[in-house]
Design an enzyme around this catalytic site. Structure first.
Site, PDB file in Angstrom:
ATOM      1  N   GLU A 263       0.857  -1.187   0.000  1.00 19.29           N
ATOM      2  CA  GLU A 263       0.000   0.000   0.000  1.00 19.29           C
ATOM      3  C   GLU A 263       0.894   1.238   0.000  1.00 19.29           C
ATOM      4  OE1 GLU A 263      -3.865   0.185   1.749  1.00 19.29           O
ATOM      5  OE2 GLU A 263      -3.519  -1.695   2.811  1.00 19.29           O
TER       6      GLU A 263
ATOM      7  N   GLU B  11      -0.498  -0.258  13.559  1.00 17.68           N
ATOM      8  CA  GLU B  11      -1.794  -0.016  12.913  1.00 17.68           C
ATOM      9  C   GLU B  11      -2.944  -0.438  13.816  1.00 17.68           C
ATOM     10  OE1 GLU B  11      -2.363  -2.360   9.374  1.00 17.68           O
ATOM     11  OE2 GLU B  11      -3.921  -0.997   8.644  1.00 17.68           O
TER      12      GLU B  11
HETATM   13  C1  BGC Z   1      -4.879   1.514   5.198  1.00 13.12           C
HETATM   14  C2  BGC Z   1      -5.437   2.439   6.220  1.00 13.12           C
HETATM   15  C3  BGC Z   1      -6.592   3.124   5.578  1.00 13.12           C
HETATM   16  C4  BGC Z   1      -7.620   2.051   5.423  1.00 13.12           C
HETATM   17  C5  BGC Z   1      -8.975   2.472   5.030  1.00 13.12           C
HETATM   18  C6  BGC Z   1      -5.909   0.502   4.926  1.00 13.12           C
HETATM   19  O1  BGC Z   1      -5.516  -0.476   4.058  1.00 13.12           O
HETATM   20  O2  BGC Z   1      -3.677   0.968   5.591  1.00 13.12           O
HETATM   21  O3  BGC Z   1      -4.599   3.103   6.988  1.00 13.12           O
HETATM   22  O4  BGC Z   1      -7.019   4.278   6.129  1.00 13.12           O
HETATM   23  O5  BGC Z   1      -7.140   1.040   4.578  1.00 13.12           O
HETATM   24  O6  BGC Z   1      -9.838   1.411   5.121  1.00 13.12           O
END
Ligand code: BGC
Length: 813
Positions: free
Chosen positions: A336, A610
Site C-alpha cells: 500500500e 496499525e
Molecule cells: C490503510 C489504512 C486506511 C484504510 C482504510 C488501509 O488499508 O492501511 O490506513 O485508512 O485502509 O480502510
C-alpha cells in the site's frame, strides 16, 4: 533506462544550474559526479497533471575541459508501480519512462546557454539495474556497470537516439516540499543465524522506512539477497503482513575490491533484514540501515518522568519520519504505502507539533484537489488517486479536504493554503450534503467509520462500537464549521454566514438524531462522546457536561482501556481533559494493558502500530488482514500530550499568541514540551515538588501568551520571556475503605492499588475467575464484586476478603 547528453562548452562556466524531473524515479550525474542528495526523486504526485522538478547548483560538478556529459538513470518508482489489492494490481500512470531536464549555464563572458532535453539525447536500456519496484525491491548486477558512464565520450552499450514526446508547458512545476532524503544511518544491534544455512538476520533495533547500504568484498558473480521485515515470528522474518510486497533487494558483485551499494529507487519498511549469500560471517560489519523520508524540520519535543510515555512519543516521531515519504502514507511495508486521506486527517494536528509539515502537506493538498475534481467533488480515499474511486463520500477520510488545510493554517498561519484549497473544501461539503438528508444527518452511502477500534474482529476492521452514521454526521458538522471559518478568514462574509448557518443546523440535527434528552449519544461509545465534545456538538452546556461525565464513565467501565479507532482516538484524551476528568485521563494514558497507547511499548514497539494489538499479548502476530507495525493514526494522541498535558497551544494562527494551560496528571512527576514556532521556542511544563506544582513557561519574542493555571484558579497575561509559577498540589483524597459487598466496581477501579489487590487476589485463587474479572467486567457504579464474580467459589471470596482486610489495616482504616 539511462539517458545521456554529451555537449561541449567553449568558454569558462561561472554558474551552472540543472533543473530536472522524470516519468519514473531518477538519479542524475554530470561528468562522473552524482547530483543532489534526493532519494527517489522527483517524489510522488498526480503525474499526468502535476510533475515536480528539482534544481541543483552543479557549477562544481562540471569538470575541466570543454566536453561534458549529463546522464540520468531512471527506474519505475511510483510512476511505473502497479497498484491494487490481492496481487491484482495495474499501472496507474501510462507511458514510457522519460526525463525532462535543462542545464542552464552562465559563462564568465556573459553568455547564457541552455542544454535542454531534446532529440539530441541518447538512451539505453542496458543498465546494471535488473529490476526495480517500490514494493518489490531492486536487483543490481554490478558486473554490468560501466565505470565512468557519465563521463564525456565513455562508450555505453546499445545507445539509441531518445524518443521525444511533447508535454504541455505548465505540466512541470518546481517542487515546494522538502524532498525525500537519507536522514539517518543505523548500525545493526544484533546479528543472528537465519533459518537457511549461511543466512543471517540483522536487527537494526528500530522500525524504519528506508533500505540498507552494503560495503562488501567478494568474488565476481557472488549474489547477496536482502529481505526486509518489521517483525520476526519464530525466529524468521514475518512476511505475511507484507501481503504482496516482496521487499527484497539483490546485489551481484563485480568482484573489483570493496564495493558500496544501496538501492536507489525503492524503499522498505523494516527493522530486520535477512541476508543470504554474504561472503563472510559478519554481515553486520558491512551493512548499515539507511533511514529515508521527507526531510522535514523537527519542531516539537516532549519529555516526562515516564520512560514508557517518552518511548511512546519517540515511536510517534519515528512513525511520522517513516510515513511522511514524499506524500503522507498509511504504512511503510506492505503493498500500500498510499496517501490514505483518513490517516493524515487523524494525525495532522499531532504532526504539526512534531514537524514543520506545511510544505509537505500543502503540496499534497494540490493532488487532493486534482483527485477530487476528477471524481466530481468526492475526495478520493487515497491521494494521489491510484485505485478505483469509491462511489460515495467517506466520512473522516474525505474530510481531510477541510481538516488538513485548517490545521496548516492554525499551526503555520498559512492563509495562502486556505485560499488555494477553499474551493476544494467547499466542494467537499457540498458533495456530502447531497448524501445527507434534508435535516443534515448523514446516514447513507458506505462508510468506513471508526476503523480498527479494539473491538474490530481481526478480519472485519471496520466493525466498530461507534455507529457509522453518528460518526459521519459529526464529521459533516465539523467540516461545515471549518468551511465557514475559512470563508471568514478569507473575508468571504456571505459564504461564512451561509456555511456557518449550515454548521449550526447540522450540529442541531446531530443532537436531534443521535442524542437522547438525557444526553446519551447513540451507540454510547468512547468515540461518539470524544468526537461530540471535540467538535462542539452538544446543544447546551449541561449536555456537554453530561457528555464529559459519560465519556469518563465509559473509559472507567472499560477498565481504563482505550475503546476508539482511527477517528475517535485523536480526541479521546483531549476530550477527557477538556471537561476536567484528569484522573480518568491519567489512568487511560498510563495504562499498559492491551488496548492502550503504552501496551505496544511494553511489547518492544519502536514505532506506532496499525492495530492496538498488531502483536498479541502472547507475542504472536494478530491474525487479521491489516497488521502493520508502522501506521501513525494511533499516535494522534501526541497532540494532546503537547496541547493538553503540557498545555502548549497556538491561540492565534502560527503561534502569534500562545495559550498555556499545563494539566498535571497523576502518575507523572513532570512534563516538559517545546515547540519551535515561527517566532522561536515556546515551552510549557510542570513538575511536582513537596506538595507543590511548579509551572514553567517560555513565551517566544514578538508574541504574547496567557496562562491558565492547572487548578483553573487564574488566567495570567504573559509577555515574551520565561515565567515560573508555584501552586499547591491538590490534596490527596482519603483512601477508600475496601469492602467486597459494599464498595462498588467504579470505586475500586478508581483506586489503583485496590484494583491491583483485587485482581491479584482473584488471580491467586482461581484462573478462570481472574480472566472473567479482567476481561469481562464493566467497572460500573452501583455494581459490585459479588455480581462481577457471581457464583465464585469460597476460595475466591475468601482471598478477596483477606486481601482487602490487609489493605484496610495498612491504610489505617
Ligand atoms: C490503510 C489504512 C486506511 C484504510 C482504510 C488501509 O488499508 O492501511 O490506513 O485508512 O485502509 O480502510
Amino acid at each position: 533506462m539511462r539517458f545521456i547528453k554529451d555537449f561541449t562548452v567553449d568558454g569558462k562556466i561561472a554558474r551552472a544550474v540543472l533543473t530536472l524531473t522524470a516519468h519514473g524515479a531518477y538519479e542524475a550525474q554530470i561528468d562522473g559526479q552524482p547530483v543532489g542528495d534526493h532519494a527517489i526523486a522527483p517524489g510522488w504526485t498526480t503525474y499526468h497533471s502535476r510533475l515536480l522538478s528539482q534544481s541543483f547548483d552543479v557549477t562544481r560538478h562540471l569538470g575541466a575541459g570543454s566536453g561534458h556529459r549529463l546522464g540520468m538513470t531512471v527506474a519505475a518508482g511510483w510512476f511505473g508501480e502497479t497498484y491494487g489489492y490481492f496481487g491484482r494490481g495495474s499501472r496507474a500512470y501510462q507511458g514510457p519512462l522519460g526525463v525532462v531536464a535543462n542545464l542552464h549555464l552562465s559563462l564568465t563572458d556573459g553568455r547564457e546557454i541552455d542544454v535542454p532535453t531534446d532529440g539530441s539525447w541518447f538512451a539505453t536500456s542496458r543498465t546494471p539495474i535488473l529490476s526495480s519496484g517500490i514494493y518489490n525491491g531492486e536487483a543490481f548486477d554490478a558486473r554490468l556497470e560501466i565505470p565512468g558512464w557519465s563521463n564525456h565520450d565513455t562508450q555505453l552499450p546499445e545507445l539509441a537516439p531518445a524518443t521525444v514526446t511533447q508535454r504541455p508547458q505548465d505540466y512541470v512545476r518546481p517542487e515546494t516540499a522538502p524532498p525525500v532524503r537519507r536522514t539517518q544511518y543505523l548500525d545493526a544491534v544484533a546479528s543472528t543465524p537465519g533459518p537457511e544455512k549461511g543466512s543471517f538476520i540483522l536487527d537494526f533495533g528500530q522500525n524504519i522506512a528506508g533500505r540498507v547500504e552494503l560495503r562488501v568484498q567478494g568474488e565476481r558473480g557472488t549474489e547477496v539477497t536482502l529481505r526486509h521485515a518489521e517483525v520476526l515470528e519464530n525466529g524468521e522474518l514475518a512476511t505475511r503482513p507484507l501481503r504482496n510486497a516482496a521487499q527484497t533487494d539483490r546485489y551481484i558483485l563485480a568482484g573489483t575490491g570493496e564495493e558500496i551499494w544501496e538501492p536507489s529507487f525503492t524503499y522498505h519498511g523494516f527493522r530486520f533484514v535477512e541476508v543470504k549469500g554474504w561472503p563472510d560471517v559478519h554481515p553486520e560489519q558491512g551493512i548499515r540501515a539507511v533511514a529515508c523520508g521527507s526531510d522535514l524540520k523537527r519542531t516539537g519535543s516532549w519529555k516526562s518522568s515516564s520512560a514508557l510515555l517518552d518511548k511512546f512519543h519517540e515511536n510517534v516521531v519515528w512513525s511520522a519520519r517513516a510515513n511522511f515519504f514524499s506524500i503522507p502514507t498509511d504504512c511503510t511495508q506492505r503493498d500500500e504505502r498510499l496517501g490514505w486521506t483518513g490517516d493524515i486527517a487523524a494525525f495532522v494536528d499531532a504532526a504539526s507539533y512534531l514537524f514543520d509539515v506545511a510544505g509537505h502537506l500543502s503540496s499534497w493538498l494540490e493532488d487532493l484537489a486534482i483527485g477530487q475534481a476528477a471524481e466530481c467533488g468526492n475526495t478520493p480515499l487515497i491521494v494521489p488517486a491510484v485505485l478505483p474511486p469509491f462511489p460515495s463520500p467517506i466520512a473522516g477520510w474525505g474530510d481531510a479536504t477541510t481538516i488538513v488545510p485548517w490545521a496548516l493554517f492554525e499551526n503555520f498561519a498559512d492563509t495562502s493554503v486556505l485560499e488555494r484549497q477553499f474551493e476544494s473544501m467547499r466542494l467537499w461539503v457540498d458533495t456530502v450534503l447531497k448524501y445527507a438528508d434534508e435535516d443534515l444527518a448523514w446516514s447513507t452511502g458506505g462508510q468506513i467509520g471508526d476503523h480498527l477500534d479494539p473491538t474490530a474482529p481481526p478480519d472485519r476492521p471496520t466493525e466498530a462500537k461507534a455507529a457509522k452514521e453518528v460518526v459521519a454526521s459529526a464529521y459533516l458538522a465539523r467540516s461545515l464549521r471549518l468551511v465557514a471559518r475559512t470563508a471568514a478568514v478569507l473575508g468571504k462574509r456571505a459564504l461564512a454566514d451561509e456555511y456557518g448557518d449550515l454548521a449550526d443546523r447540522s450540529a442541531t440535527s446531530f443532537a436531534r438524531h443521535y442524542v437522547s434528552p438525557a444526553g446519551r449519544i447513540m451507540s454510547d461509545s468512547q468515540t461518539a462522546y470524544a468526537m461530540a465534545i471535540a467538535f462542539e456538538l452538544a446543544p447546551n452546556t449541561a449536555t456537554r457536561k453530561t457528555f464529559g461525565r459519560r465519556l469518563a464513565e465509559l473509559v472507567r467501565e472499560n477498565g481504563y482501556h482505550v475503546g476508539t479507532g482511527f477517528l475517535g482516538t485523536p480526541f479521546l484524551l483531549g476530550s477527557l481533559l477538556k471537561d476536567g476528568h484528569h484522573y480518568q485521563a491519567s489512568r487511560l494514558l498510563n495504562q499498559t494493558e492491551n488496548p492502550s497507547w503504552l501496551y505496544p511499548v511494553t511489547m518492544g514497539a519502536t514505532s506506532v502500530w496499525e492495530r492496538w494489538d498488531s502483536l498479541l499479548p502472547d507475542g504472536s502476530i494478530n491474525p487479521g488482514e491489516m497488521v502493520s507495525f508502522n501506521h501513525y493514526a494511533f499516535g494522534s494522541v501526541a497532540h494532546t500530550l503537547y496541547a493538553g498535558v503540557a498545555g502548549l497551544a497556538p491561540a492565534k494562527p502560527g503561534w502569534a499568541r500562545i495559550s498555556f494551560h499545563p494539566q498535571p496528571l497523576e502518575g507523572l512527576d513532570y512534563v516538559d514540551a517545546t515547540v519551535e514556532t515561527p517566532y522561536g521556542h515556546a515551552k510549557s511544563g510542570w513538575s511536582r515538588e513537596d506538595g507543590k506544582i511548579r509551572v514553567n513557561v517560555t513565551v517566544p519574542p514578538n508574541t504574547s501568551g496567557y496562562l491558565t493555571l492547572p487548578d483553573g484558579s487564574a488566567k495570567v497575561e504573559l509577555s515574551a520571556g520565561s515565567h515560573q509559577f508555584v501552586i499547591d498540589a491538590e490534596e490527596k483524597v482519603r483512601p477508600l475503605a475496601l469492602d467486597r459487598i459494599r464498595t462498588d466496581l467504579a470505586a475500586i477501579m478508581d483506586d489503583e492499588a485496590a484494583h491491583r489487590t483485587l485482581v491479584e487476589a482473584v488471580g491467586r485463587a482461581d484462573e478462570g475467575y481472574h480472566r472473567r474479572l479482567t476481561q469481562h467486567t464493566q467497572w460500573k457504579r452501583n455494581e459490585y464484586i459479588s455480581e462481577a464474580l457471581m457464583f465464585a467459589p469460597a476460595s475466591v471470596t475468601k482471598a478477596i476478603d483477606e486481601a482487602f482486610s490487609e489493605m484496610n489495616s495498612a491504610r489505617g482504616l
